[in-house]
Design a protein around this motif. Structure first.
Motif, PDB file in Angstrom:
ATOM      1  N   ARG A 157       0.676  -1.256  -0.026  1.00  0.00           N
ATOM      2  CA  ARG A 157      -0.016   0.014   0.035  1.00  0.00           C
ATOM      3  C   ARG A 157       0.751   1.436   0.041  1.00  0.00           C
ATOM      4  O   ARG A 157       0.752   2.190  -0.634  1.00  0.00           O
ATOM      5  CB  ARG A 157      -0.898  -0.154   1.304  1.00  0.00           C
ATOM      6  CG  ARG A 157      -1.900   1.238   1.398  1.00  0.00           C
ATOM      7  CD  ARG A 157      -2.819   0.792   2.370  1.00  0.00           C
ATOM      8  NE  ARG A 157      -3.681   2.001   2.693  1.00  0.00           N
ATOM      9  CZ  ARG A 157      -3.650   2.890   3.703  1.00  0.00           C
ATOM     10  NH1 ARG A 157      -2.810   2.707   4.494  1.00  0.00           N
ATOM     11  NH2 ARG A 157      -4.288   3.999   3.744  1.00  0.00           N
ATOM     12  N   ALA A 158       2.126   1.199   0.687  1.00  0.00           N
ATOM     13  CA  ALA A 158       2.848   2.342   0.862  1.00  0.00           C
ATOM     14  C   ALA A 158       3.525   2.660  -0.506  1.00  0.00           C
ATOM     15  O   ALA A 158       3.570   3.704  -0.994  1.00  0.00           O
ATOM     16  CB  ALA A 158       3.971   2.101   1.894  1.00  0.00           C
TER      17      ALA A 158
ATOM     18  N   VAL B 169       0.693   4.041  -2.998  1.00  0.00           N
ATOM     19  CA  VAL B 169       0.268   5.297  -2.734  1.00  0.00           C
ATOM     20  C   VAL B 169       1.191   6.519  -2.773  1.00  0.00           C
ATOM     21  O   VAL B 169       0.958   7.655  -2.960  1.00  0.00           O
ATOM     22  CB  VAL B 169      -0.669   5.099  -1.559  1.00  0.00           C
ATOM     23  CG1 VAL B 169      -1.299   6.588  -1.274  1.00  0.00           C
ATOM     24  CG2 VAL B 169      -1.599   3.954  -1.608  1.00  0.00           C
ATOM     25  N   MET B 170       2.407   6.279  -2.415  1.00  0.00           N
ATOM     26  CA  MET B 170       3.203   7.258  -2.135  1.00  0.00           C
ATOM     27  C   MET B 170       3.557   8.035  -3.549  1.00  0.00           C
ATOM     28  O   MET B 170       3.974   7.239  -4.351  1.00  0.00           O
ATOM     29  CB  MET B 170       4.558   6.859  -1.401  1.00  0.00           C
ATOM     30  CG  MET B 170       5.627   7.848  -1.171  1.00  0.00           C
ATOM     31  SD  MET B 170       4.928   8.896   0.350  1.00  0.00           S
ATOM     32  CE  MET B 170       5.364   7.687   1.805  1.00  0.00           C
TER      33      MET B 170
ATOM     34  N   HIS C  67       3.999  14.061  -2.601  1.00  0.00           N
ATOM     35  CA  HIS C  67       4.005  13.710  -1.122  1.00  0.00           C
ATOM     36  C   HIS C  67       5.564  14.145  -0.733  1.00  0.00           C
ATOM     37  O   HIS C  67       5.453  14.896   0.371  1.00  0.00           O
ATOM     38  CB  HIS C  67       3.744  12.529  -0.925  1.00  0.00           C
ATOM     39  CG  HIS C  67       2.296  12.065  -0.889  1.00  0.00           C
ATOM     40  ND1 HIS C  67       1.798  10.895  -1.490  1.00  0.00           N
ATOM     41  CD2 HIS C  67       1.132  12.840  -0.643  1.00  0.00           C
ATOM     42  CE1 HIS C  67       0.325  10.916  -1.491  1.00  0.00           C
ATOM     43  NE2 HIS C  67      -0.028  12.053  -1.172  1.00  0.00           N
TER      44      HIS C  67
ATOM     45  N   GLU D 239      -2.186  12.542   3.900  1.00  0.00           N
ATOM     46  CA  GLU D 239      -2.218  11.057   3.311  1.00  0.00           C
ATOM     47  C   GLU D 239      -0.781  10.583   3.637  1.00  0.00           C
ATOM     48  O   GLU D 239      -0.844   9.211   3.791  1.00  0.00           O
ATOM     49  CB  GLU D 239      -2.337  11.511   1.700  1.00  0.00           C
ATOM     50  CG  GLU D 239      -3.598  12.172   1.528  1.00  0.00           C
ATOM     51  CD  GLU D 239      -3.523  12.592   0.042  1.00  0.00           C
ATOM     52  OE1 GLU D 239      -2.402  12.526  -0.841  1.00  0.00           O
ATOM     53  OE2 GLU D 239      -4.590  12.673  -0.581  1.00  0.00           O
ATOM     54  N   VAL D 240       0.537  11.322   3.572  1.00  0.00           N
ATOM     55  CA  VAL D 240       1.593  10.550   3.914  1.00  0.00           C
ATOM     56  C   VAL D 240       1.674   9.967   5.285  1.00  0.00           C
ATOM     57  O   VAL D 240       2.114   8.936   5.455  1.00  0.00           O
ATOM     58  CB  VAL D 240       2.636  11.636   3.935  1.00  0.00           C
ATOM     59  CG1 VAL D 240       4.276  10.939   4.165  1.00  0.00           C
ATOM     60  CG2 VAL D 240       3.004  12.147   2.321  1.00  0.00           C
TER      61      VAL D 240
ATOM     62  N   ASN E 229      -0.840   8.974   6.972  1.00  0.00           N
ATOM     63  CA  ASN E 229      -1.929   7.865   7.160  1.00  0.00           C
ATOM     64  C   ASN E 229      -1.224   6.631   6.444  1.00  0.00           C
ATOM     65  O   ASN E 229      -1.368   5.397   6.759  1.00  0.00           O
ATOM     66  CB  ASN E 229      -3.245   8.072   6.169  1.00  0.00           C
ATOM     67  CG  ASN E 229      -4.149   9.046   7.031  1.00  0.00           C
ATOM     68  OD1 ASN E 229      -3.847   9.029   8.122  1.00  0.00           O
ATOM     69  ND2 ASN E 229      -4.988   9.756   6.256  1.00  0.00           N
ATOM     70  N   ILE E 230      -0.356   6.738   5.305  1.00  0.00           N
ATOM     71  CA  ILE E 230       0.505   5.773   4.499  1.00  0.00           C
ATOM     72  C   ILE E 230       1.441   5.041   5.435  1.00  0.00           C
ATOM     73  O   ILE E 230       1.461   3.774   5.870  1.00  0.00           O
ATOM     74  CB  ILE E 230       1.091   6.306   3.360  1.00  0.00           C
ATOM     75  CG1 ILE E 230      -0.053   6.745   2.399  1.00  0.00           C
ATOM     76  CG2 ILE E 230       2.003   5.083   2.769  1.00  0.00           C
ATOM     77  CD1 ILE E 230       0.625   7.529   1.221  1.00  0.00           C
TER      78      ILE E 230
END
Length: 355
Positions: free
Chosen positions: A28-29, A32-33, A37, A70-71, A73-74
């Motif tokens: 996920r990281a 999404v990153m 970011h 967002e970062v 949360n990631i």
């Protein structure tokens, strides 16, 4: 994609199609990153507030706020502590920031390198030079470099290796030229000697101690700790101690070369500086050197750069040009033309020496 990542994490013999929880987090990281970011986290850390970061990047503040959230949360951690006057990076934030800065710098350098290989003459170069290197190398090197790369943006700072080693490590600085000043760079760096440097005692014209012939004669004097020490921060104390003399009285610390020069010319403070400072035009109308019998500190002027990654073509050309300027300096000193280094028409003897 999840299976491939889990396969990599679990080893070649693991064929489970249902990844573990930590693999899901990693996947996920990675997915999404985004580079934006990283950009936003660095901007907030450097500017100290969301508003200042948004203004610097030219985006709306809510977009920055959302990006940071967002970062966080990631990663599952808090990167910044919010205060009324801005934000402060947390311990986790500092950990992430160290890596993020490297990523951003390496991507910038990669883009510059590709574009320059393709023939473009754009990009940025960041270097740190000691005061002495500014004086002896930059004037001639800059003219030659600008002719070859007129559109490259140069960032040139004054400093010593101790100040810029972290910048070299994370790619913020391409290379350093100056004395090692008591530091021994780690194996991460290539160190290349250009020439030897020695120290001189500098005093304003007409100084009461100008006729001194030994360090003992200078004990009553007051000292300025110069910005461009070529041995280490305690070189004055070490010098006097080696010769069985009491520690000198230091009344001022010069943070940069300009501060040192202004303070020395407008007071009775003495300064121990590299002899390269003597190339300054008309320096002897303001200063005189005090020639003492004792051996003064000496060092090597070196190029320091990262060992594992090449410079961009433009940065390599600048480094080569500064090497050439160091050869000009050595030839000028050898043939007694040191004071002609700033001249538009160097003496014929120096021209011949340079081939």
């Amino acid at each position: 994609m999840s299976w491939l990542l889990h396969h990599s994490v679990g080893g070649a013999q693991n064929y489970e199609h249902t990844p573990r929880a930590d693999t899901v987090f990693t996947c996920r990281a990675i997915l999404v990153m985004k580079l934006t970011h990283i950009r936003d986290v660095i901007a907030v850390a450097e500017r100290g507030s969301l508003r200042a970061a948004a203004r610097h990047l030219g985006v709306a503040q809510p977009a920055i706020t959302r990006s940071i959230r967002e970062v966080e949360n990631i990663l599952g951690v808090v990167l910044f502590e919010r205060h009324t006057r801005g934000v402060v990076t947390t311990a986790m934030g500092e950990t992430f920031l160290r890596r993020a800065v490297v990523v951003q710098n390496e991507l910038r350098l990669a883009q510059d390198e590709i574009e320059q290989i393709r023939g473009a003459e754009s990009g940025h170069i960041s270097v740190v030079l000691s005061t002495a290197s500014h004086l002896t190398l930059l004037p001639r090197a800059l003219e030659r470099f600008r002719r070859r790369f007129p559109h490259i943006v140069l960032h040139v700072r004054e400093g010593l290796i101790a100040n810029c080693e972290p910048l070299l490590q994370d790619g913020s600085c391409d290379f350093y030229i100056g004395p090692l000043a008591g530091c021994q760079p780690s194996h991460q760096f290539l160190v290349e000697k250009l020439f030897d440097s020695r120290s001189v005692v500098l005093a304003r014209k007409g100084h009461a101690l100008a006729g001194s012939v030994s360090l003992a004669d200078l004990v009553p004097g007051k000292w300025l700790s110069a910005a461009d020490a070529i041995a280490d921060d305690n070189e004055l104390d070490s010098l006097f101690a080696r010769n069985g003399l009491p520690a000198p009285v230091v009344e001022m610390f010069g943070g940069c070369g300009l501060t040192t020069l202004i303070a020395a010319v407008s007071s009775d403070l003495l300064a121990l500086v590299p002899d390269q400072w003597l190339v300054l035009p008309n320096i002897y109308t303001m200063f005189e050197t005090i020639n003492v019998a004792e051996e003064l500190p000496s060092s090597m002027t070196c190029v320091v750069r990262r060992a594992h990654l090449p410079l961009t073509p433009a940065a390599e050309y600048l480094c080569d040009t500064l090497r050439w300027a160091s050869q000009v300096y050595v030839a000028a000193v050898t043939h007694g033309h040191k004071h002609a280094l700033f001249s538009d028409k160097p003496p014929l003897g120096l021209v011949r020496a340079l081939g």
